[in-house]
Each structure stands twice: as structure tokens, then as C-alpha cells.
Design a protein around this motif. Structure first.
Motif, mmCIF file in Angstrom:
data_model
loop_
_atom_site.group_PDB
_atom_site.id
_atom_site.type_symbol
_atom_site.label_atom_id
_atom_site.label_comp_id
_atom_site.label_asym_id
_atom_site.label_seq_id
_atom_site.Cartn_x
_atom_site.Cartn_y
_atom_site.Cartn_z
ATOM 1 N N PRO A 53 0.826 -1.198 0.000
ATOM 2 C CA PRO A 53 0.000 0.000 0.000
ATOM 3 C C PRO A 53 0.861 1.249 0.000
ATOM 4 O O PRO A 53 2.043 1.216 0.356
ATOM 5 C CB PRO A 53 -0.781 -0.119 1.307
ATOM 6 N N VAL A 54 0.267 2.361 -0.383
ATOM 7 C CA VAL A 54 0.978 3.634 -0.439
ATOM 8 C C VAL A 54 0.412 4.547 0.642
ATOM 9 O O VAL A 54 -0.801 4.624 0.820
ATOM 10 C CB VAL A 54 0.799 4.294 -1.828
ATOM 11 N N VAL A 55 1.290 5.203 1.355
ATOM 12 C CA VAL A 55 0.876 6.207 2.331
ATOM 13 C C VAL A 55 1.250 7.587 1.793
ATOM 14 O O VAL A 55 2.125 7.727 0.937
ATOM 15 C CB VAL A 55 1.519 5.961 3.717
ATOM 16 N N PHE A 56 0.572 8.614 2.284
ATOM 17 C CA PHE A 56 0.756 9.970 1.765
ATOM 18 C C PHE A 56 2.199 10.452 1.895
ATOM 19 O O PHE A 56 2.728 11.099 0.995
ATOM 20 C CB PHE A 56 -0.194 10.924 2.487
ATOM 21 N N MET A 57 2.850 10.131 2.998
ATOM 22 C CA MET A 57 4.220 10.596 3.221
ATOM 23 C C MET A 57 5.212 10.001 2.230
ATOM 24 O O MET A 57 6.299 10.536 2.045
ATOM 25 C CB MET A 57 4.654 10.279 4.655
ATOM 26 N N GLN A 58 4.838 8.910 1.594
ATOM 27 C CA GLN A 58 5.724 8.263 0.632
ATOM 28 C C GLN A 58 5.948 9.140 -0.604
ATOM 29 O O GLN A 58 6.965 9.020 -1.277
ATOM 30 C CB GLN A 58 5.116 6.927 0.219
ATOM 31 N N PHE A 59 5.027 10.044 -0.891
ATOM 32 C CA PHE A 59 5.164 10.912 -2.051
ATOM 33 C C PHE A 59 6.178 12.022 -1.826
ATOM 34 O O PHE A 59 6.544 12.718 -2.765
ATOM 35 C CB PHE A 59 3.803 11.494 -2.443
ATOM 36 N N PHE A 60 6.632 12.198 -0.604
ATOM 37 C CA PHE A 60 7.668 13.170 -0.304
ATOM 38 C C PHE A 60 9.058 12.537 -0.310
ATOM 39 O O PHE A 60 10.034 13.211 -0.047
ATOM 40 C CB PHE A 60 7.410 13.820 1.061
ATOM 41 N N GLN A 61 9.120 11.276 -0.587
ATOM 42 C CA GLN A 61 10.388 10.559 -0.583
ATOM 43 C C GLN A 61 10.899 10.430 -2.006
ATOM 44 O O GLN A 61 10.146 10.100 -2.918
ATOM 45 C CB GLN A 61 10.192 9.174 0.032
ATOM 46 N N SER A 62 12.158 10.691 -2.192
ATOM 47 C CA SER A 62 12.802 10.586 -3.497
ATOM 48 C C SER A 62 13.657 9.327 -3.538
ATOM 49 O O SER A 62 14.087 8.813 -2.500
ATOM 50 C CB SER A 62 13.671 11.821 -3.736
ATOM 51 N N ALA A 63 13.920 8.841 -4.743
ATOM 52 C CA ALA A 63 14.762 7.651 -4.877
ATOM 53 C C ALA A 63 16.186 7.923 -4.391
ATOM 54 O O ALA A 63 16.867 7.008 -3.913
ATOM 55 C CB ALA A 63 14.782 7.197 -6.331
ATOM 56 N N GLU A 64 16.619 9.172 -4.473
ATOM 57 C CA GLU A 64 17.969 9.520 -4.025
ATOM 58 C C GLU A 64 18.099 9.505 -2.510
ATOM 59 O O GLU A 64 19.199 9.511 -1.981
ATOM 60 C CB GLU A 64 18.368 10.890 -4.580
ATOM 61 N N ASP A 65 16.981 9.495 -1.799
ATOM 62 C CA ASP A 65 17.033 9.452 -0.336
ATOM 63 C C ASP A 65 17.647 8.155 0.170
ATOM 64 O O ASP A 65 18.188 8.110 1.269
ATOM 65 C CB ASP A 65 15.634 9.620 0.256
ATOM 66 N N TYR A 66 17.545 7.093 -0.602
ATOM 67 C CA TYR A 66 18.114 5.813 -0.185
ATOM 68 C C TYR A 66 19.643 5.846 -0.188
ATOM 69 O O TYR A 66 20.287 5.034 0.470
ATOM 70 C CB TYR A 66 17.642 4.692 -1.109
#
Length: 176
Positions: A53-66
Motif C-alpha cells: 500500500p501507499v501512504v501519503f508521506m511516501q510521495f515526499f520521498q525521493s529515490a535519491e534518499d536511499y
């Protein structure tokens, strides 16, 4: 046929404005979401993976954050959230302050804003909607173009259209 068809068939909530299934073609994003406890659905013949599932806060995460340290990635994510709140609240605050609560604005500033708005034929609310619509059209146009061209078109288009709208007397400089 494609992962988009599967997304439409397995979505539980279709009346929400936010997507409940996330689509990505990056393996590192899929691996990161698997480590966070989500489910990845791989579709044969398509480069996209569905994450649920997707949560709203996930849309603020970028792939570069990893790839960044957790403290830096957390700070950047908090900055994104803060800018999101500002982008939602700034036009509404401007309209509310200039239309209904002029006493909250310092006198010299309200006089400058009133002088800029003197020749504008629209109320502040219509002006804000018009600017939001134009900038959203430019953003969509920038997404559809190739990466290098799209960014340049979005930035230059916003500058040119904003300046043209000011000179035409459709919007005030304070709104832009």
C-alpha cells in the motif's frame, strides 16, 4: 496488457484524489519499499513495478534518499513537506490577507500591494486561480517534454508568461 490495467482492477478506493498504488521502474525504489514492508507486483512485459500500500508521506520521498545518510535524507524530506505546506497555504493566505484582513499587513506593504492591484480587473481569488492554472499547465508541459528540454521550458515559460501577464495587467506582481 500493462501494469496500469492491473492498477485499475486491484484498487480498493477509487474515489480518493491520492493514488493507493505506486508505480515505479526503479529497482532500488522497489527494493527499498520491500524492506519497508510493502508488496511489489511485477508484471511480465512491462518495466513498471506496482507497490502497495501507499501512504501519503511516501510521495515526499525521493529515490535519491536511499543513497544519502539518514539525517540528510530526513532533513531534505522535512524541507519538501515544509515547502508543500507553504505552496498550499501561500496563495490562500495572500487572498485572505489582501481581501479580508488588510489590517494584518503593515501599512506600507498594503499600500504597495494596493498600488500594484489598482489596474487588475479580477479579484484576488480569480487572479490566484488563474496563476495556479497557468503554472500547472506549464508543469504538465515540462513533464511531457524530454528531461533537459522540459526543465528549461518550465522555468523559462513561467518567467515569460508571468512577465507577460504582469505587463498585460491580468495579474499583479505580488501574486506572481
Amino acid at each position: 496488457l500493462d501494469s496500469g490495467y492491473i492498477t485499475q482492477l486491484i484498487e480498493d478506493q477509487t474515489a480518493t484524489p491520492f493514488p493507493t498504488i505506486y508505480s515505479t521502474e526503479r529497482p532500488d525504489v522497489v527494493a527499498g519499499n520491500l524492506l519497508e514492508g510493502r508488496v511489489a507486483i511485477l508484471v511480465d512485459g512491462t518495466p513498471f513495478a506496482l507497490i502497495a500500500p501507499v501512504v501519503f508521506m511516501q510521495f515526499f520521498q525521493s529515490a535519491e534518499d536511499y543513497y544519502a545518510r539518514f539525517d540528510i535524507a530526513t532533513f531534505i524530506r522535512l524541507l519538501r513537506i515544509f515547502m508543500f505546506i507553504i505552496s498550499l497555504a501561500a496563495p490562500a493566505t495572500y487572498v485572505a490577507a489582501t481581501t479580508f484582513h488588510q489590517e494584518m499587513i503593515p501599512t506600507t506593504l498594503i499600500i504597495a500591494i494596493a498600488a500594484q492591484r489598482e489596474s487588475i480587473p479580477f479579484p484576488a481569488f480569480v487572479e490566484a486561480l488563474l496563476i495556479e492554472l497557468v503554472f500547472e499547465i506549464l508543469r504538465e508541459a515540462g513533464i511531457r517534454l524530454p528531461k533537459a528540454t522540459g526543465a528549461a521550458v518550465s522555468i523559462v515559460g513561467a518567467l515569460v508568461i508571468g512577465e507577460a501577464a504582469i505587463q498585460a495587467g491580468v495579474v499583479s506582481p505580488a501574486m506572481v
